[in-house]
Design a protein around this motif. Structure first.
Motif, PDB file in Angstrom:
ATOM      1  N   LYS A 124       0.930  -1.089   0.007  1.00  0.00           N
ATOM      2  CA  LYS A 124       0.030   0.048   0.284  1.00  0.00           C
ATOM      3  C   LYS A 124       0.840   1.193   0.063  1.00  0.00           C
ATOM      4  O   LYS A 124       1.759   1.501   1.055  1.00  0.00           O
ATOM      5  CB  LYS A 124      -0.791   0.058   1.159  1.00  0.00           C
ATOM      6  N   ASN A 125       0.469   2.095  -1.033  1.00  0.00           N
ATOM      7  CA  ASN A 125       1.527   3.496  -0.934  1.00  0.00           C
ATOM      8  C   ASN A 125       2.995   3.097  -1.069  1.00  0.00           C
ATOM      9  O   ASN A 125       3.655   3.841  -0.488  1.00  0.00           O
ATOM     10  CB  ASN A 125       0.971   4.463   0.321  1.00  0.00           C
ATOM     11  N   ALA A 139       8.484  -2.876   5.147  1.00  0.00           N
ATOM     12  CA  ALA A 139       9.509  -2.928   4.270  1.00  0.00           C
ATOM     13  C   ALA A 139       9.528  -1.903   3.006  1.00  0.00           C
ATOM     14  O   ALA A 139       8.342  -1.777   2.676  1.00  0.00           O
ATOM     15  CB  ALA A 139      10.167  -4.181   3.822  1.00  0.00           C
ATOM     16  N   ASN A 140      10.382  -1.254   2.618  1.00  0.00           N
ATOM     17  CA  ASN A 140      10.382  -0.618   1.475  1.00  0.00           C
ATOM     18  C   ASN A 140      10.548  -1.594   0.405  1.00  0.00           C
ATOM     19  O   ASN A 140       9.884  -1.162  -0.760  1.00  0.00           O
ATOM     20  CB  ASN A 140      11.590   0.426   1.267  1.00  0.00           C
ATOM     21  N   ASN A 141      11.125  -2.509   0.249  1.00  0.00           N
ATOM     22  CA  ASN A 141      11.355  -3.693  -0.776  1.00  0.00           C
ATOM     23  C   ASN A 141      11.215  -5.077  -0.088  1.00  0.00           C
ATOM     24  O   ASN A 141      11.489  -5.078   0.979  1.00  0.00           O
ATOM     25  CB  ASN A 141      12.807  -3.328  -1.443  1.00  0.00           C
TER      26      ASN A 141
END
Length: 194
Positions: A124-125, A139-141
């Protein structure tokens, strides 16, 4: 590590990268991320012990008698080569020992969290949410390195198998059913290392 509680779900700190799967692919991914200066990473492993099929204490693991069908040239990691004097085809316990030495050499075990059964992954986002029972990891990735040690057995379902009158098993089931296989004719279908 900071933990926040939101609506009864424990949320861990946000990581740059979360790797789902603590097998050699997960550890190699972590090693390359660390080489690139990315240290805010986490490896999530569902089993009590990392390295999936190679650790016989895990479910769906190799047998004590298992010897690789891939040569050590294929199994060896380029920046952590095996010794030349080792056999070309390696016993299961040797492979585990080699992978553990790799993770120790590159100091990767601190990034590992075991006994985390991931139930759901969502985004999400541009943020990843990894849910595991009452825990949520953010996490970002994300990297999925879950390998073959999973509960989704791929058993052939094509129509030409309908005429087969024998029993069909997946390689992951061998430990449970091997007593049924003595003195039987066995056909192995599949070209992978399994």
């Amino acid at each position: 590590m900071s933990i926040n509680i939101i609506c009864g779900i424990y949320i861990h700190m946000k990581y740059d990268v979360i790797i789902v799967g603590g097998g050699i692919s997960g550890f190699m991914t972590a090693k390359h991320l660390v080489d690139e200066g990315i240290n805010n990473i986490l490896i999530l492993e569902k089993n009590k012990y990392p390295f999936g099929i190679w650790d016989r204490r895990n479910p769906h693991s190799c047998l004590k008698s298992t010897v690789t069908v891939s040569s050590k040239l294929y199994m060896s990691i380029s920046d952590f080569p095996m010794d030349e004097y080792h056999a070309d085809f390696l016993p299961c316990d040797f492979v585990l020992d080699y992978y553990e030495k790799y993770a120790n050499h590159f100091k990767l075990f601190p990034y590992l969290k075991t006994n985390v059964d991931v139930i759901k992954i969502s985004k999400k986002n541009n943020i990843w949410y990894i849910d595991a029972k009452s825990l949520r990891y953010v996490a970002n990735n994300i990297v999925i390195a879950s390998g073959s040690n999973n509960d989704c057995l791929n058993i052939p379902s094509e129509s030409y198998y309908e005429n087969f009158t024998g029993d069909m098993y997946h390689a992951d089931q061998i430990k449970q059913i091997r007593h049924k296989l003595y003195n039987k004719n066995i056909l192995t279908v599949g070209l992978s290392d399994t």
